[in-house]
Each structure stands twice: as structure tokens, then as C-alpha cells.
Design an enzyme around this catalytic site. Sequence first.
Site: not given
Length: 381
Positions: A122, A127, A130, A133, A230
Site C-alpha cells: 500500500r 494505488q 490495490d 481497496s 496501525y
Amino acid sequence: MLIAIATETAKGEGRVAVTPDTVKRLISYGADVIIESGAGLASGITDDDYKAPGAQIAKGQAAALKNADIILKVRRPDSSEIGAMKSGAIVIATMDPYGQTAALNEMAKAGLSAFAMELMPRITRAQSMDILSSQANLAGYRAVIDGAAEFGRALPMMMTAAGTVPAARIFVMGAGVAGLQAIATARRLGAVVTATDVRPAAKEQVESLGAKFIAVEDDEFKQAETSGGYAKEMSDGYKAKQAELVAAHIAKQDIVITTALIPGRPAPTLVTKAMVKSMKPGSVIVDLAVERGGNCEMSKAGGVSDAKGVKIVGYLNVPGRLAASASALYARNLQAFVETMIDKQTKALAVNWDDELIKATLLTKDGKIVHPNFQDSKGAA
């Protein structure tokens, strides 16, 4: 350079790995594209649609795959597909590699270079590739639609001469890509929306969409995120306080949507049996993690179950329930990745095996499982 697409063999899989638009782009890179007849029908794409930009149509799986240099798929190939592929072929798909050593060894033994799109880093450069997503975005939208379909009342507040219909209350658990899309969709449909997440940064995202954030916001919560973005492991004391708050909140909700997934691990339990029992008859739970065991203790994979008046929605392959839209996005993800493997000057296949995207997604090569996270004790087929 021949790129092939066969009809997906997984039960209930309506998505396809290319669209007419991406066929046109792949051909512009210098590739020939061959597609098994009927491969796109479940996504509303006919053979003639594929022929228009220049694709060849093959009759049958073997005819499509036998000479292909690159095979694009939605799901990991099964044994019949692997047997139809030539040694040295590149296979790009959603591989679901965790706990699938036998399947990975089968691809390695066949001499395939297999790439798992869900392992794409990521980073900014990736992008457009991905798939997590792009597919989660649609899953979040569909979760609200499925929840609304099972809910026996209207979602928005309606004021009529006969009286007022109150707005439905929707609680979204997890504010990742799927969760944020669920929030946005539920808000557009007029529901009163709340959401929770273990990451403090999610609060601003949730509130920017017009929903209320639900969490025990003490000092521990405010420091519960690493520099990499995270979530940190919370103390047992905090977990108990948060669980108590969430349990009290769920009892008042009409629809609860759960979205929490951890790669390679069973889905965490967010909604217990006691929480389900506390909900009003007619309420709905939509569990987007049911393929990994579910976020709700009472979820059953594959459909809608009833828990004493509370409906629990556990559909498999939720993005595939929007096959046409999901295929369009997924195909663009794959096309962007394939582009990195082609030399623009010579229009020939030229994989840079040292590229960070290649190294992060490559599972098998030269007869071996090469990804360090999935090697068995011998590291070979």
C-alpha cells in the site's frame, strides 16, 4: 505475448478479470488477448463486446489457456486450469494464499510464476493496483443495501399526513475502506449513523462523513496508534470498557455492519451472542467478515439466518454481488500491474524481478514457493 482469460470456475463467482476497456489497453501494450467464450456474461459483457477492441474468443478453457504467457484471473486457479497452463506462464489473481500450501505447491510444480494481488504494497505507486481497496469499497456499499433489504422499515425519516417514520439507526464497526463506504452510503440513504474503530485517526474520518464516533476516548485510546498508522494492542482494562460501551450501543441499533478483517488470521469477534440477544426483533446484522469466520458469533456463511427475530446477513463474496462494477475496478487494477511487466519500447514481456511490487506479490517461481511468508519447511514444490 499472449494474455489469456478463462471463465472463473469458483462457485458463484460472477466477476471477470478484464473488461473491453482494459482489453484495449492491454492490446496497446503490444499483447494479444484471448478470452474464453462466455467469460464475461455474469458481469454483463458479451463475446462481441470483447471482440470490438480486438480480443480473440476461444471455445473452452484449454484453448484459451494453453499458449498464454500471462493469465489474468479473479480467483486462484484450480487443478484443471493449472493443468491447461504452460510451464513458465505468469498467473495473476486473488490467490488467498494463507494456509494453502498444497495449492501453492501445485502451482510451483507446474512451473507457474504466481502473483497474489492482495499482497500489493500500500504505497503511492501501487494505488491503482490495490484490489483490497477497490473491492472493499463496493463491499461496504453493498452491505448497506443488503441490510436495508432485510430491514422491514424505511431508512430515512419520513414525515407524512399519517404520521412520522423515524430514521433507522445504523452502527458500523470498523472504519477502514469498507466501513467508510458503508457510513457514506447509509448517510446518503438518510439513516442516523454511528461507527467505531480501534484507531484514533478514524474518528476524524468518521465524523467527516457525518457519523458519530463511538469509543472510550481515554488517554490509552489517544495513544493507541503506531507511527505507521496501525493500531496498538490495548490493555484488558480498556477492552472491557470498550466492550461494555459497544454492547449498550448495539442494543439500540436497527442495523449493525461489521467489517473487521486481519490478513491470514480468523476474523475478530465483535458481536457476541449476548449482544445479538439484546437487539430488537426486526434488527439486522451484516457480517462482511463471514468468509474468515465472521465478526458475529452467530453468523452463518452463505446467506441470511435468523436469531430469534434478528436477521444475520452472511453472504459470501460480497463484491461479487456487484459483479459488473467489481469487474470494472478489478480489471483496471490488474491492467495497471501488467503494465509494469511490459517494456514500452519493445512492447515485449520484461519482468523486473527486483521490482518491489513484483517481490511483494510473487508467490511461486522456477518450481518453488519463493515468498518468505508462505514457504513450507523445504521451500520447494
